[in-house]
Design a protein around this motif. Structure first.
Motif, mmCIF file in Angstrom:
data_model
loop_
_atom_site.group_PDB
_atom_site.id
_atom_site.type_symbol
_atom_site.label_atom_id
_atom_site.label_comp_id
_atom_site.label_asym_id
_atom_site.label_seq_id
_atom_site.Cartn_x
_atom_site.Cartn_y
_atom_site.Cartn_z
ATOM 1 N N THR A 120 30.404 40.269 40.010
ATOM 2 C CA THR A 120 30.784 41.119 41.138
ATOM 3 C C THR A 120 30.369 42.537 40.768
ATOM 4 O O THR A 120 30.820 43.064 39.759
ATOM 5 N N LEU A 121 29.485 43.114 41.570
ATOM 6 C CA LEU A 121 28.972 44.435 41.222
ATOM 7 C C LEU A 121 30.017 45.513 41.495
ATOM 8 O O LEU A 121 30.819 45.403 42.419
ATOM 9 N N ARG A 122 29.984 46.542 40.681
ATOM 10 C CA ARG A 122 30.936 47.657 40.794
ATOM 11 C C ARG A 122 30.325 48.754 41.675
ATOM 12 O O ARG A 122 29.145 49.076 41.536
ATOM 13 N N ASP B 73 29.349 52.385 42.859
ATOM 14 C CA ASP B 73 28.886 53.496 42.023
ATOM 15 C C ASP B 73 29.781 54.722 42.204
ATOM 16 O O ASP B 73 29.346 55.771 42.669
#
Lengths: 479, 104, 474
Positions: B63-65, B67
């Motif tokens: 799961t991408l964080r 920015d």
């Protein structure tokens, strides 16, 4: 003991009704730890802060079952402001500047951390004898090991100092000491509990889990620990009550026993005890089949490759630059590295990171490491295949009962072989739990592990609670 | 099969791991490391496995964080556990070979 | 023509323009207080784990797209293990097995000859911390630790130092225009290493490889390769052999110097990073990123030339992204683009440089600029006079017409008025008129000057010239 032998719900009621205060529990805990000092269960006690917290809790409403309840934390889990050593000389004076996610979760429930428990150095070992701080002793027999690597957590709960402890399990490090000390110990599904703040040994295998003296408490603590953590990409979403199936009847349940688990690597006495337990199941209309499973006899070999490989990388950060002990007046940077690490790490750790480095170097990565990852995938698939037909896999947790503290440590393979029955579960990332099923002739606990598919911890607790009731091991601390 | 590693083999892995092996320890490691390496040789007994690998028993993809900046440490906290520091810097013995780092 | 054939490959690291670091949420910044942009993850504290910045993946997709790379749809990260004080975990998280982009190319124009420079792969990784070497100690600043990087590796397909230079210029332009990186070599946000070997002919195996590391500017890449070729040629001519080695360019010596000889291959003990699960790149992610890609430099150049702007000015515009973006907003207008480009690159640039402003910070919006271009192209105002009113144009909101008419610099196009002035000057300068009639062309310039002086520079020069010639020739 006044309170700590009571079921958690009763303690909770006493707290709620203001009949007792959290400090009363701490008094009992620390008196017990003091009386059991000889067991060497703790590396660091958190007495001052614990009492401070207990006092603060007096003015806060009791809002959950674990409110004000003391808990011991394995010393490889980072606690802000509280020394965390991983039982290593290299971290002897290390005070973390952040809390592990599980510690935050414990604090949110207003549990009270009483201290940091002894363990094998960086969790590498199966007897807690690789600890820089000396080995903890088994409360059942002080000449025996309490297992490892979570030996201190096992010791303190088994000694009755405290009801709850956190362990970590990379290749059986919760289940095996739980077996040696007669406790309930759960290694949850990989990802169920955030690893953020757990000093990594082997990242693809490590998992934090609860150690308690009954099934209900164990499930209750897992409720607190589990859940998706944005700081750990490998963690998974959890929204369930792990106690929900406890006491529920087992219907149409099928159990598999891998023949490997009952082979002659296991002592006769333990096999007999497991067979007795199987008989209990069968008497209760649970179908039990003996099956063959491919690859699981090679799990230890895979474990040696993967765990040592990952460890060699995970422990590279201990270089005496940003934290930890550091060699004074090195001649140059290389000297700083080798002297800091050679003096900071114990023999077992050094051996493992050297072998791990070797296994990843040059062509070896292909020959050993990549092959191990391939076969690991096949072990996981083999478990999946069994679980298409069966609800559980069971078997002994250990091949023997706890052995003597002064048994020789000269065989580097021994600590791996101690975990031969518990390692396959870590390979597949599935949950496994130790439940005590009886005592040996020399009065040492014998444990059985219950293994289920990914995410089926609640089902494990269901079967475990069933057996707990039937066997009634070790007394009356059940709910 | 030989029952120990050569001294050179031990010193090579010790160097990779940045572990000092003294003359007295050398013999011990030659035997112990060999024992573990013999253990892992057992992997060659395994046949009939498929090529798919398991890096770790992951359940989900990453799961991408977003920015978005989070809290940072005060430089004083950075230095808190560092054995050697000067001004705001963490200090180490002079690295003579400039630009030696291969990382970036 | 040299008797050796150079083979050149280039590795470039660029720091990505994100708010936060690749594996933690501390700030990706430059020039802050030492060790003020970190958290426990950047410092490699025990127990910490990486997270993965979404924007890094987006910029990776973007870079891969503009470098014509194939995009890996399912990737993982790897650990590169090596001990070094600038490497906080003593392993770097990078992509060894599954780089986000592979098999790409960029096209360079080498003096009119187009050539594709092939890109082997591009991968995402973390930057190291910054170390400052002093006699007593090496000092570590972890602000840079964990800054996201893309490493772009070409195939060994370049054959001249100039190609390397053109490739780097092209790469910089593309990554800068897409906001992947600010590509400042002087601040280290773009770093280049070159690999070079020589052989006699193409059918020979590659010669001994020399790596030149961390070269500070694109022109020095070219220069260092030229120096290195010369050095190697001399050695080969003398039958001297040399080992694979790493050198660096010393800008004071103006030559490459030896850093170290490679003994055995570095043993980085790569293995897949267990802390970061697979990253899946979906069609949707790629589409969303593509939407954010602006008109690329080559297309801009083509477009400008098509609109009548000279090649030189087209290149100059592309080199100045602010102005290029500005002019791109009016590509559909019916204006004289040659005039527009001249204005932007001439007086307006000079003004902006002097005032240290960007065009966006002035009052010259697109509408007023169009008016200005039209007034210049229909010669209502001369370029000389423009200088006098430029500051007003750039700082006031008034219409261009109003500024011109109120500033006494309007170009005099009134033929009657100009004829009067011309007559006056002819009467006053009989010798010059004679000189002209005797074939001295210079004389007409003198007369022109006098007329312009008389009109305080306001006269439309073309009109004056035609009236003047009329008078003198008849």
């Amino acid at each position: 003991m006044k309170y700590l032998n009571k079921p958690i719900k009763e303690i909770n009621k006493l707290l709620k009704d203001k009949k007792i205060k959290p400090t009363d529990l701490l008094d009992e805990v620390y008196a017990s730890i003091e009386a059991n000092k000889d067991l060497n269960a703790y590396i660091t006690l958190n007495k001052e802060e614990a009492y401070k917290k207990a006092k603060e809790l007096e003015s806060i409403e009791v809002d959950n079952l674990l409110f004000g309840i003391p808990i011991a934390v394995k010393d490889n889990i980072c606690t802000k402001g509280l020394r965390t050593t991983a039982a290593s000389h290299i971290l002897e004076n290390f005070v973390p500047i952040y809390d592990a996610t599980v510690v935050e979760k414990i604090n949110e429930k207003n549990m009270i951390i009483i201290g940091k428990t002894n363990m094998d150095e960086f969790a590498m070992g199966s007897s807690s004898r690789t600890s820089y701080f000396g080995a903890p002793k088994n409360p059942w027999n002080h000449d025996k090991i309490s297992g490892g690597s979570s030996g201190g957590s096992a010791t303190t709960v088994a000694a009755g100092d405290v009801l709850f402890a956190l362990g970590s399990d990379t290749g059986g490090s919760i289940r095996q000491p739980a077996s040696y000390t007669g406790l309930v110990g759960m290694k949850p599904t990989y990802g169920r509990v955030s690893r953020y703040g757990l000093i990594a040994f082997a990242s693809s295998l490590d998992q934090i889990g609860p150690m308690t003296n009954n099934v209900y408490n164990n499930a209750l603590l897992l409720n607190v620990l589990s859940g998706k953590d944005n700081k750990d990409l490998t963690s998974i979403e959890t929204d369930e009550d792990f106690t929900r199936l406890i006491g529920k009847p087992l219907k149409d349940v099928k159990v598999a026993v891998p023949n490997f688990f009952m082979s002659d690597i296991v002592s006769d006495e333990i096999r007999e005890k497991v067979k007795e337990t199987i008989k209990i199941l069968e008497d209760n209309k649970i179908k039990v089949d003996y099956i063959d499973m491919k690859y699981i006899d090679k799990a230890v070999t895979l474990y040696q490759i993967i765990a040592m490989g990952e460890a060699s990388s995970n422990l590279a950060r201990f270089d005496g630059i940003r934290y930890g002990s550091s060699y004074e007046n090195p001649e140059n940077i290389y000297d700083l590295y080798v002297k800091t690490r050679s003096r900071g790490f114990g023999a077992e750790v050094k051996r493992r990171i050297m072998v791990g480095s070797y296994l990843l170097s040059g062509e070896n990565a292909k020959i050993y490491y990549n092959k191990a990852l391939s076969i690991r995938d096949d072990i996981a698939k083999e478990f999946d295949k069994v679980f298409e037909k069966y609800d559980y896999i069971i078997g002994p947790t250990t091949t023997t009962t706890a052995y003597n503290l002064d048994d020789p440590m000269d065989d580097p393979s021994k600590s791996f072989m101690d975990d031969v029955l518990v390692i396959p579960v870590n390979m597949a990332g599935i949950p496994g739990l130790n439940i005590p099923i009886g005592l040996s002739k020399d009065n040492m606990p014998i444990g059985m592990q219950i293994i289920a598919p990914k995410y089926e911890e609640a089902k494990i607790y269901q079967l475990a609670s069933f057996l707990e009731e039937k066997i009634n091991f070790g007394g009356d601390t059940n709910e | 099969m030989k029952n120990k590693l050569t001294k050179e083999e031990v010193l090579h892995v010790a160097d990779l791991a940045r572990i000092e092996v003294t003359k007295e320890e050398l013999e011990k490691y030659q035997v112990e490391l060999k024992k573990l390496l013999d253990d892992v040789e057992k992997i060659n007994e395994v046949e009939n496995y498929d090529d798919e690998i398991m890096i770790a028993p992951w359940t989900n993809n990453t799961t991408l964080r977003s920015d978005v900046e989070g809290p940072m440490l005060d430089p004083k906290e950075v230095l808190l556990n560092a054995p050697h520091h000067t001004a705001n810097y963490i200090a180490v013995p002079t690295v003579i070979n400039e630009n030696e780092s291969e990382g970036a | 023509m040299s008797k050796y054939l150079p083979t050149i490959g280039i590795e470039v690291h660029v720091e990505l323009k994100t708010n936060t670091k690749i594996f933690s949420n501390s700030r990706n910044g430059y020039g802050s207080v030492v060790n003020s942009l970190t958290n426990v993850v950047d410092l490699g504290y025990p127990g910490t784990l990486p997270t993965l910045n979404e924007e890094v993946i987006n910029l990776g997709i973007k870079a891969a797209t503009v470098l014509n790379c194939k995009i890996r749809r399912k990737m993982h990260f790897d650990r590169k293990n090596y001990f070094y004080p600038d490497n906080p975990k003593n392993y770097q998280i990078t992509q060894n097995d599954t780089p986000i982009g592979y098999d790409g190319y960029v096209e360079i124009n080498d003096d009119g000859v187009m050539k594709k420079i092939y890109i082997e792969e591009m991968h995402i990784e973390e930057d190291t911390c910054k170390s400052t070497h002093r006699k007593d100690n090496t000092y570590l600043d972890f602000n840079r630790a964990g800054v996201p990087l893309i490493e772009i590796v070409t195939k060994p397909c370049m054959t001249t130092p100039n190609e390397a230079k053109l490739y780097l210029e092209k790469l910089r332009e593309l990554l800068f225009y897409t906001d992947v990186s600010d590509c400042k070599m002087e601040e280290g946000s773009m770093r280049a290493d070159a690999n070079i070997s020589l052989r006699k002919k193409e059918s020979d195996p590659f010669g001994t490889k020399v790596e030149i590391k961390n070269i500070g500017s694109i022109s020095n890449v070219k220069l260092s390769l030229e120096k290195e070729i010369a050095r190697q040629e001399k050695m080969l001519d003398n039958n001297e052999s040399f080992k694979e080695q790493t050198r660096r360019f010393d800008s004071k010596l103006n030559d490459t110097v030896l850093m170290r000889v490679k003994e055995t291959g570095n043993d980085y003990r790569y293995f897949p990073e267990p802390d970061i699960p697979f990253v899946e790149i979906t069609d949707e992610m790629i589409e969303n990123v593509k939407k954010t890609i602006p008109m690329l430099p080559d297309e801009r150049r083509e477009k400008y030339i098509e609109l009548g702007i000279s090649e030189i000015n087209s290149n100059k515009l592309v080199q100045n992204r602010d102005l290029s973006d500005y002019i791109n907003d009016l590509l559909d207008e019916k204006i004289d683009f040659q005039v527009a480009a001249n204005l932007l690159l001439g007086d307006i640039s000079a003004y902006l440089n002097k005032e240290e402003k960007t065009i966006e910070e002035t009052t010259l919006n697109i509408e007023r600029f169009i008016d200005l271009v039209n007034n210049v192209s229909n010669k209502t105002i001369s370029s000389k006079n423009l200088k006098d009113i430029l500051e007003t144009i750039m700082t006031k909101e008034d219409s261009i017409e109003k500024i011109i008419s109120s500033s006494d610099v309007q170009n005099i196009t009134d033929e009657n008025l100009l004829t009067e002035v011309v007559d006056k000057i002819i009467d006053a300068n009989p010798e010059s008129v004679n000189d002209y009639k005797n074939g001295h062309d210079r004389a007409i310039k003198y007369l022109m000057g006098q007329i312009m002086k008389e009109t305080k520079g306001g006269a439309n020069p073309a009109l004056v010239m035609s009236i003047l010639k009329d008078k003198l020739d008849n």
